[in-house]
Design a protein around this motif. Structure first.
Motif, PDB file in Angstrom:
ATOM      1  N   UNK A 162      -4.322   3.931  -6.360  1.00 25.05           N
ATOM      2  CA  UNK A 162      -3.563   4.473  -7.489  1.00 25.05           C
ATOM      3  C   UNK A 162      -2.905   3.292  -8.207  1.00 25.05           C
ATOM      4  N   UNK A 176       0.283   3.659 -10.314  1.00 25.68           N
ATOM      5  CA  UNK A 176       1.749   3.813 -10.282  1.00 25.68           C
ATOM      6  C   UNK A 176       2.179   4.099  -8.843  1.00 25.68           C
ATOM      7  N   UNK A 177       2.650   3.058  -8.165  1.00 25.12           N
ATOM      8  CA  UNK A 177       3.081   3.197  -6.766  1.00 25.12           C
ATOM      9  C   UNK A 177       4.335   2.361  -6.536  1.00 25.12           C
ATOM     10  N   UNK A 231       0.803   7.121  -3.541  1.00 23.85           N
ATOM     11  CA  UNK A 231       2.111   7.525  -3.014  1.00 23.85           C
ATOM     12  C   UNK A 231       2.202   9.032  -2.815  1.00 23.85           C
ATOM     13  N   UNK A 232       1.232   9.785  -3.322  1.00 23.62           N
ATOM     14  CA  UNK A 232       1.250  11.238  -3.153  1.00 23.62           C
ATOM     15  C   UNK A 232       0.361  11.652  -1.981  1.00 23.62           C
ATOM     16  N   UNK A 233       0.965  12.352  -1.015  1.00 29.81           N
ATOM     17  CA  UNK A 233       0.190  12.837   0.134  1.00 29.81           C
ATOM     18  C   UNK A 233      -0.865  13.839  -0.321  1.00 29.81           C
ATOM     19  N   UNK A 234      -0.543  14.581  -1.392  1.00 24.87           N
ATOM     20  CA  UNK A 234      -1.495  15.568  -1.909  1.00 24.87           C
ATOM     21  C   UNK A 234      -2.706  14.862  -2.535  1.00 24.87           C
ATOM     22  N   UNK A 235      -2.438  13.814  -3.307  1.00 28.04           N
ATOM     23  CA  UNK A 235      -3.540  13.068  -3.938  1.00 28.04           C
ATOM     24  C   UNK A 235      -4.436  12.425  -2.877  1.00 28.04           C
ATOM     25  N   UNK A 280       2.672  -2.308  -7.400  1.00 29.78           N
ATOM     26  CA  UNK A 280       1.808  -1.335  -8.096  1.00 29.78           C
ATOM     27  C   UNK A 280       0.333  -1.648  -7.828  1.00 29.78           C
TER      28      UNK A 280
END
Lengths: 125, 294
Positions: A57, A59-60, A13-17, A64
């Motif tokens: 990931x 936790x999404x 869910x993180x664009x950075x990750x 999940x």
């Protein structure tokens, strides 16, 4: 499996990750990626695209990562799925492996961890 | 590594205001510790002796160390030793406060003894690996704010300080915990920890501070606020909370869960429970941590 042609599904869910994971793979010569922002999108994309390796990931939103593994495995029992998560408790690792994930990488990761796991998958270990 | 709490110690003693502390922390980023401050800290010279040399230096063109040897306060070997060991980093903050006229050398001399007695640490920078000592400092910090030593939030804050040092940098000072009901966020990411222990967590800062925070966290040079900068707040919070859950799982039988992190937008943050705001004054600006005990 010809390694440089591999197609990856990166779900976080993180664009950075997602960018950090893509940067590691790009620097190793890979260029074929699709991205998902949650577990539901990951399952939909897996069903639509021909994916070689999935990075998930845990936790999404929506679904999940553990549930996404189960649904992807229901579509393709041979799916190559690697979990990349900060929640590396024994319980979560066990749940991920039992659901069908091939490996678990604890965040924060270093690039060698990703590439070693990938190498094992390519070699069929 | 444990020097962050010296600024908080000064706040509790009432010798600095939060505004003075924040300014001094930001101005100290480029500073070096002067020899006189190092000599007071190491106990080689008294504050009066240091002041006397500073007065002598206004009349003659000589270095601090030369005069200290001439006056018999230091031997050449002691001078060499004190110059080699720059002392703990909190001395830079102390130095800055002296230069701003907020502290005198006399006051610093007394405060250093008090601080070292309170923490039972004499050379904080030499004890990086000793997590027990950090726990003691965090416990002390929580007790000042009325939080029970048995609460898992003590472990949470201990790990938070470790992770901030590890992923962002050690140039911060925690200000005092503030309890509140409604918080008006700037750029804010929140995340719930659920299970047998429930904790609401959030991280908040201005856009300008977020750019530097993200640059340090991601190891990149962000120059403007964008979705990557915004994501870095959620990432840090998620990473820290994930590591906390792993620690709890390893040390107890408790398996906690994490909800996905959420970007708050412009809504007022008013979770149910007792919420504490912990402002961390970094040299690049203030990072606010919010924890809600259910």
């Amino acid at each position: 499996m010809v390694s440089q042609d591999l197609k990856f599904l990166i779900s976080d869910d993180s664009i950075l990750a997602r960018k950090q994971l893509k940067d590691v793979l790009t620097s190793a010569g890979y260029s074929n990626f699709v991205e998902a922002r949650d577990g539901k999108e990951a399952v939909t994309l897996y069903a639509k695209e021909k994916i070689d390796v999935v990075f998930l990931d845990i936790v999404m939103p929506q679904i999940d990562g553990i549930e996404a593994v189960k649904q992807i495995k229901a579509i393709d029992d041979n799916a190559n799925i690697v979990m990349v998560s900060s929640v590396g408790t024994q319980g979560q690792i066990k749940a991920a492996i039992e659901a069908g994930a091939k490996d678990f990488i604890q965040k924060p990761f270093v690039s060698n961890q990703i590439l070693t796991v990938l190498d094992n998958i390519v070699k069929g270990n | 590594m444990f020097t962050q709490l010296f600024g908080n110690f000064l706040l509790r003693k009432g010798v600095v205001t939060p505004e003075q502390l924040v300014t001094a922390i930001q101005d100290s980023a480029e500073s070096h510790v002067k020899l006189g401050t190092l000599c007071i800290h190491s106990g080689l010279m008294s504050a009066n002796e240091v002041e006397k040399i500073y007065v002598l230096q206004t009349h003659r063109d000589a270095r601090f160390g030369e005069i200290a040897i001439e006056e018999g306060y230091l031997t050449p070997a002691q001078l060499e030793d004190v110059m080699e060991h720059q002392g703990p980093r909190y001395l830079i903050l102390a130095q800055e406060l002296i230069e701003k006229g907020i502290l005198t050398h006399d006051e610093l001399e007394v405060l250093l003894v008090d601080y070292q007695n309170e923490t039972e640490l004499y050379d904080l920078d030499m004890l990086d690996e000793q997590k027990d000592q950090l726990k003691k400092l965090v416990l002390n910090f929580c007790e000042q704010s009325g939080i029970s030593r048995d609460d898992l939030v003590v472990d949470y804050l201990q790990l938070l300080f470790n992770n901030l040092i590890r992923f962002i940098g050690d140039d911060f000072t925690p200000l005092n915990l503030i309890q509140f009901n409604h918080y008006n966020p700037m750029i804010c990411a929140t995340q719930m920890i659920t299970g047998n222990y429930n904790l609401g967590t959030a991280i908040d800062m201005s856009e300008e501070v977020a750019i530097e925070f993200a640059s340090r966290y991601a190891g990149e040079s962000f120059t403007q606020f964008d979705e990557y900068v915004s994501a870095s707040l959620e990432d840090f919070l998620n990473l820290h909370n994930g590591l906390f859950i792993v620690n709890v799982s390893n040390s107890t039988d408790m398996e906690l869960k994490l909800e996905p992190p959420v970007e708050l937008g412009n809504e007022i943050y008013a979770p149910e429970g007792s919420t504490y705001l912990l402002p961390l004054s970094y040299t690049f600006g203030t990072v606010n941590i919010l924890v809600t005990l259910k």
